[in-house]
Write an enzyme that holds these catalytic residues in place. Structure first.
Site, short mmCIF file in Angstrom:
data_model
loop_
_atom_site.label_atom_id
_atom_site.label_comp_id
_atom_site.label_asym_id
_atom_site.label_seq_id
_atom_site.Cartn_x
_atom_site.Cartn_y
_atom_site.Cartn_z
N CYS A 1 46.80 -8.86 64.33
CA CYS A 1 47.02 -9.18 62.92
C CYS A 1 47.09 -7.90 62.10
O CYS A 1 47.98 -7.08 62.28
CB CYS A 1 45.95 -10.16 62.42
SG CYS A 1 46.35 -10.92 60.83
N HIS B 1 46.49 -14.65 66.31
CA HIS B 1 45.09 -14.39 66.68
C HIS B 1 44.82 -15.00 68.06
O HIS B 1 44.46 -16.18 68.14
CB HIS B 1 44.15 -14.98 65.65
CG HIS B 1 44.19 -14.25 64.35
ND1 HIS B 1 43.34 -13.22 64.06
CD2 HIS B 1 45.02 -14.36 63.30
CE1 HIS B 1 43.62 -12.73 62.87
NE2 HIS B 1 44.65 -13.41 62.37
N GLU C 1 42.33 -14.68 69.88
CA GLU C 1 40.91 -15.10 69.98
C GLU C 1 40.67 -16.44 69.31
O GLU C 1 39.60 -17.02 69.44
CB GLU C 1 40.02 -14.01 69.36
CG GLU C 1 39.98 -13.96 67.85
CD GLU C 1 41.18 -13.28 67.20
OE1 GLU C 1 42.18 -12.99 67.91
OE2 GLU C 1 41.14 -13.05 65.97
#
Lengths: 224, 264
Positions: free
Chosen positions: A98, A202, A204
């Site tokens: 990001c 993202h 994660e």
């Protein structure tokens, strides 16, 4: 409001088989989730708030959400600018997520911030977006194959939270593009330049496919 | 194409997930991290976690639960309740939240929205608007809604649509719009409210309050213009599975993410 207990590891683990990843913490949120996700896929993760942590790391992850100018200021205050720039110049394994990807470009239209400039191009607001910020799961369409996406279907839905994205420029700009995504106009959602990788989404926070991508990064960074 | 999101909401009181009707008569629904993991596995696109008893002394508990929840579900987490300062927001993000939801504190001091957005980016700032339909319509006969704070209890004399436009210009990156009239009643989302707000702002709107079944989710998107649809009791009580609602939405032509396995 009392401070939360910090559980960040302050030393590397003892298992030499685990890839040592430094995750840069410059106060731009989103740190626990990336730390947890990288740990879940088998990395030995340390949070880097100062340059010393980078010395024994084998791979570097720069996460982050938010605006570029305050991020660059905080990295400068923590004396992390030069070590990160050197890391990327030496082509050591790097994953920007990001804002961590956007910082690699030269300048941001968001606040005019001058950034690392290791990838030619600028960071621009998403064009013709029906909603901004671009928040949610969107398809990541590959432009070329790369080990980072092994086992992840082309067009997989991954999670985005942003209003700006890097626009690679200069000669060879297209070569850096790994994947693109459409929200209004099409933008670059993953790049690779040697061992410098970056994703606008993202991983994660992208469920099983996101964890797969992080697994691939760990394997790829450790296999050299 | 950007997917419309399904968001289970965990209303947390004293460390437990609870649900009441119109924010009162709370019933225990389970352990936050356990429910979060379950929903991630079942295909939730995101989670919202609201501390509805956000007294200062409970803050430590909340941060601990946020951290335990974030460890169990690798999907985005928005946390709200009791965030009153940039420092509060920083701590909630550091505990593992991806976004923070502001409500009462934003009404009390709208500059908080701008300060949080400057520090963390507007995409991390959700403003929650609790709205109630007013008995008196506007002079042109269209419905009006007023903003309530303190868990949907106190009116503050603000028009909900005007407030939505204002918080967006101040830096909100997303709006969580709850119809207090519909909340917990399972009588459907207030699609007129959602549409009035979605037409006024550029940011994504999350519909909340009133879900009973798949048709309500479809209406929130197609009639209300919502980008995401939030619900609590129908998921906690297993009245509807997330996958079934997504299948119905997909059949109605709404783009949804059909893969699951969001947990570790």
């Amino acid at each position: 409001m009392p401070r939360t207990r910090r559980r960040a590891k302050t030393a590397w683990g003892s298992d030499p088989d685990r890839l040592r990843i430094a995750v840069v913490d410059y106060g731009a949120g989103n740190l626990v989730s990336i730390e947890q996700a990288l740990t879940a896929v088998g990395a030995d993760v340390r949070v880097a708030r100062h340059p010393a942590v980078l010395e024994e790391a084998q791979a570097l992850v720069v996460p982050g959400v938010g605006a570029a100018a305050p991020a660059m200021r905080r990295l400068a205050r923590q004396q992390l600018l030069a070590p990160i720039a050197r890391w990327v110049r030496e082509d050591r394994p790097f994953l920007g997520i990001c804002l961590g990807l956007q910082l690699l470009f030269e300048v941001s239209d968001e606040d005019g911030a001058a950034m690392f400039g290791v990838l030619p191009g600028r960071v621009e607001r998403l064009q013709d977006a029906p909603t901004l910020p671009h928040i949610g799961w969107n398809q990541v369409s590959r432009r070329r194959e790369h080990p980072l996406f092994d086992g992840i279907p082309d067009g997989a839905d991954l999670y985005f939270v942003h209003s700006f994205a890097g626009v690679p420029g200069g000669p060879g700009a297209a070569d850096a593009i790994l994947a693109e995504t459409t929200h209004g106009a099409t933008f670059v959602s993953a790049v690779a330049n040697g061992n410098t990788l970056g994703v606008q989404f993202h991983p994660e926070r992208s469920g099983a496919d996101g964890l797969r991508l992080l697994t691939n990064f760990v394997r790829w960074a450790g296999g050299r | 194409m950007l997917r419309r999101r399904i968001i289970p909401c965990l209303d947390v009181a004293n460390g437990r997930v609870v649900k009441g009707t119109r924010f009162v008569d709370l019933v225990d629904e389970g352990d936050p991290p356990e429910l979060a993991e379950r929903y991630a596995l079942e295909g939730a696109d995101e989670l919202v976690f609201l501390d509805i008893t956000a007294a200062p002394e409970r803050r430590g508990t909340l941060l601990d639960i946020v951290e335990r929840t974030a460890r169990r579900a690798f999907i985005p987490l928005t946390v709200g309740g009791g965030v009153r300062s940039v420092t509060d927001m920083r701590r909630v993000l550091r505990a593992g939240a991806d976004k923070v939801s502001l409500n009462t504190a934003a009404v009390a001091d709208p500059t908080l929205i701008t300060r949080c957005a400057r520090r963390f980016g507007r995409q991390a700032v959700v403003v929650a608007i609790d709205a109630r339909r007013m008995t008196e319509p506007a002079p042109d006969g269209s419905p009006r809604w007023e903003v309530l704070v303190r868990g949907g209890r106190d009116p503050v004399g603000l028009d909900a649509v005007a407030w939505a436009a204002r918080v967006t210009s101040l830096g909100a990156g997303e709006l969580l719009v709850t119809s207090i009239d519909r909340d917990g009643t399972q009588s459907g989302y207030d699609t007129a409210l959602l549409r009035a707000i979605a037409d006024r702002v550029e940011v994504p709107v999350i519909a909340s309050g009133g879900a009973a079944g798949p048709d309500d989710f479809i209406a929130a998107v197609l009639d209300g213009g919502a980008d995401a649809v939030l619900a609590a009791s129908i998921f906690h009580r297993r009245i509807h599975a997330i996958a079934d609602i997504k299948a119905a939405m997909a059949a109605a032509g709404i783009p949804v993410r059909l893969s699951t396995e969001g947990a570790a």
